[in-house]
Scaffold this active site. Structure first.
Site, mmCIF file in Angstrom:
data_model
loop_
_atom_site.group_PDB
_atom_site.id
_atom_site.type_symbol
_atom_site.label_atom_id
_atom_site.label_comp_id
_atom_site.label_asym_id
_atom_site.label_seq_id
_atom_site.Cartn_x
_atom_site.Cartn_y
_atom_site.Cartn_z
ATOM 1 N N ASP A 107 0.894 -1.163 0.000
ATOM 2 C CA ASP A 107 0.000 0.000 0.000
ATOM 3 C C ASP A 107 0.933 1.213 0.000
ATOM 4 O O ASP A 107 1.168 1.839 1.032
ATOM 5 C CB ASP A 107 -0.885 -0.030 1.257
ATOM 6 C CG ASP A 107 -1.765 1.201 1.347
ATOM 7 O OD1 ASP A 107 -1.914 1.905 0.326
ATOM 8 O OD2 ASP A 107 -2.272 1.487 2.448
ATOM 9 N N THR A 229 23.388 -12.889 -7.699
ATOM 10 C CA THR A 229 22.976 -13.567 -6.468
ATOM 11 C C THR A 229 22.028 -14.691 -6.837
ATOM 12 O O THR A 229 21.142 -14.528 -7.674
ATOM 13 C CB THR A 229 22.333 -12.580 -5.478
ATOM 14 O OG1 THR A 229 21.254 -11.897 -6.124
ATOM 15 C CG2 THR A 229 23.331 -11.548 -4.999
ATOM 16 N N ASP A 261 19.461 -7.606 0.909
ATOM 17 C CA ASP A 261 19.976 -6.292 1.317
ATOM 18 C C ASP A 261 21.134 -6.453 2.304
ATOM 19 O O ASP A 261 22.123 -5.716 2.244
ATOM 20 C CB ASP A 261 18.862 -5.453 1.949
ATOM 21 C CG ASP A 261 17.663 -5.328 1.025
ATOM 22 O OD1 ASP A 261 17.861 -5.294 -0.210
ATOM 23 O OD2 ASP A 261 16.525 -5.291 1.529
HETATM 24 O O1 KDG Z 1 14.474 -6.592 0.460
HETATM 25 C C1 KDG Z 1 13.381 -6.246 1.258
HETATM 26 C C2 KDG Z 1 12.854 -4.946 0.753
HETATM 27 O O2 KDG Z 1 12.835 -4.907 -0.599
HETATM 28 C C3 KDG Z 1 11.541 -4.645 1.365
HETATM 29 O O3 KDG Z 1 11.864 -4.073 2.582
HETATM 30 C C4 KDG Z 1 10.732 -3.615 0.644
HETATM 31 O O4 KDG Z 1 10.068 -5.158 -0.982
HETATM 32 C C5 KDG Z 1 10.282 -4.010 -0.673
HETATM 33 C C6 KDG Z 1 10.103 -2.971 -1.671
HETATM 34 O O5 KDG Z 1 9.574 -3.297 -2.709
HETATM 35 O O6 KDG Z 1 10.467 -1.810 -1.453
#
Ligand code: KDG
Length: 319
Positions: A107, A229, A261
């Site tokens: 959202d 990766t 990350d």
């Molecule tokens: O790797 C995890 C992030 O990408 C997540 O915290 C947020 O999925 C996410 C995004 O699309 O920003």
């Protein structure tokens, strides 16, 4: 001196306790999550002076993000949106084992960051930094974030700051074709590319073994380092024409979100501290394994812990 600057969106993360469904849960664990701030946190915990740039609503939720990141040792270079309707994006995460799988519901439309312009951010932090990092999620959010991502990469490249980019393709935000066109327009400034193997196939159409994919990217584009990766299969880096491989380290997984990350944060922290590619990959794998044992997006870890994990695995990592 600032060593790492990252730029991107951080959202509120709401997840029902293990096994509960989003549609029936009456309690949610609250946290924050965003690829670029997750990288900054992992690197900061490994001794890097890290700054995260973004735009947040001037609201309790926006302040929560900045407060939590500062609590993890990351400095924030935030522009505050004080308009009435300024909002923080939210993502909902439902854990489920096989065959249900983990579900993410976003959202995030019209979040404060979707109006960010380069002039609103402290770009001098990038000019003085060793590495600037962002991901392929950020330019997918809006025209303004795409423009700002391009401008910040250009600023970094002109200043001689190493530019790092994680493709991080999100199919809920745009099509592979749109993503590819935008990524390719940014690649001239990118020195270190992180690309999940599935994105190399879905977005760029590479097929074949991991080695063939890495060489394909290395031939088609001009990066200093490409890091592919591969989830459970580990990672592969192509640097100066040479391939470097790293397996995953064993981990009892509590929460896999944010593993990639933490991997990038581990890699960049070692690079900033002068490590060679093999050491960077080892740090990346160690940080990723530790992250999987921690609930939440963010890798809460210490350098000592990471060195111990790597010593157990390899016995020869330098301190
Ligand atoms: O790797 C995890 C992030 O990408 C997540 O915290 C947020 O999925 C996410 C995004 O699309 O920003």
């Amino acid at each position: 001196m600032t060593q790492l600057v990252t730029f991107g969106e951080t959202m509120l993360r709401l997840s029902p306790p293990n096994g509960e469904r989003l549609e029936t849960a009456d309690q949610f664990d609250a946290g924050i999550g965003g690829a670029e701030s997750n990288v900054a946190v992992a690197a900061a915990q490994l001794g890097v002076d890290a700054v995260w740039l973004s735009k947040l609503p001037d609201s309790p939720l926006g302040r929560r993000v900045a407060r939590e990141l500062r609590g993890h040792g990351v400095r924030t270079g935030v522009t505050w949106d004080d308009s009435e309707d300024a909002r923080l994006g939210t993502y909902y995460l439902e854990y489920g084992g096989a065959p249900r799988g983990t579900k993410v519901v976003y959202d995030r439309a019209n979040a404060a960051i979707t109006t960010v312009m380069p002039g609103e951010l402290p770009v001098e932090a990038i000019q003085g930094a060793s590495v600037f990092h962002t991901t392929g999620i950020t330019p997918a959010l809006s025209g303004a974030t795409a423009e700002t991502t391009a401008a910040l990469l250009e600023t970094a490249a002109e200043a001689g700051t190493t530019c790092s980019f994680d493709v991080n393709y999100r199919s809920k935000l745009w099509s592979p074709e749109e993503a590819r066109e935008t990524y390719e327009s940014l690649f001239d400034h990118v020195d270190v590319l992180f690309v999940p193997e599935r994105d190399a196939t879905t977005v760029f159409g590479y097929e074949g073994s991991a080695v063939e994919i890495a060489h394909g990217i290395g031939t088609d584009y001009d990066f200093e380092t490409v890091v592919l990766t591969r989830g459970e299969a580990g990672s592969l880096a192509l640097h100066g024409g040479e391939l470097h491989e790293q397996g995953t380290l064993p981990a009892d997984t509590i929460d896999a979100i944010g593993t990639g990350d933490a991997f990038v944060g581990g890699f960049l922290s070692r690079r900033i501290h002068g490590g060679d590619v093999d050491e960077c990959l080892a740090y990346a794998a160690g940080a990723a394994a530790l992250k999987r044992t921690v609930t939440g997006d963010v890798a809460v870890l210490t350098h000592r812990e990471l060195v111990e994990v790597l010593d157990d695995e390899r016995g020869d990592i330098s301190r």
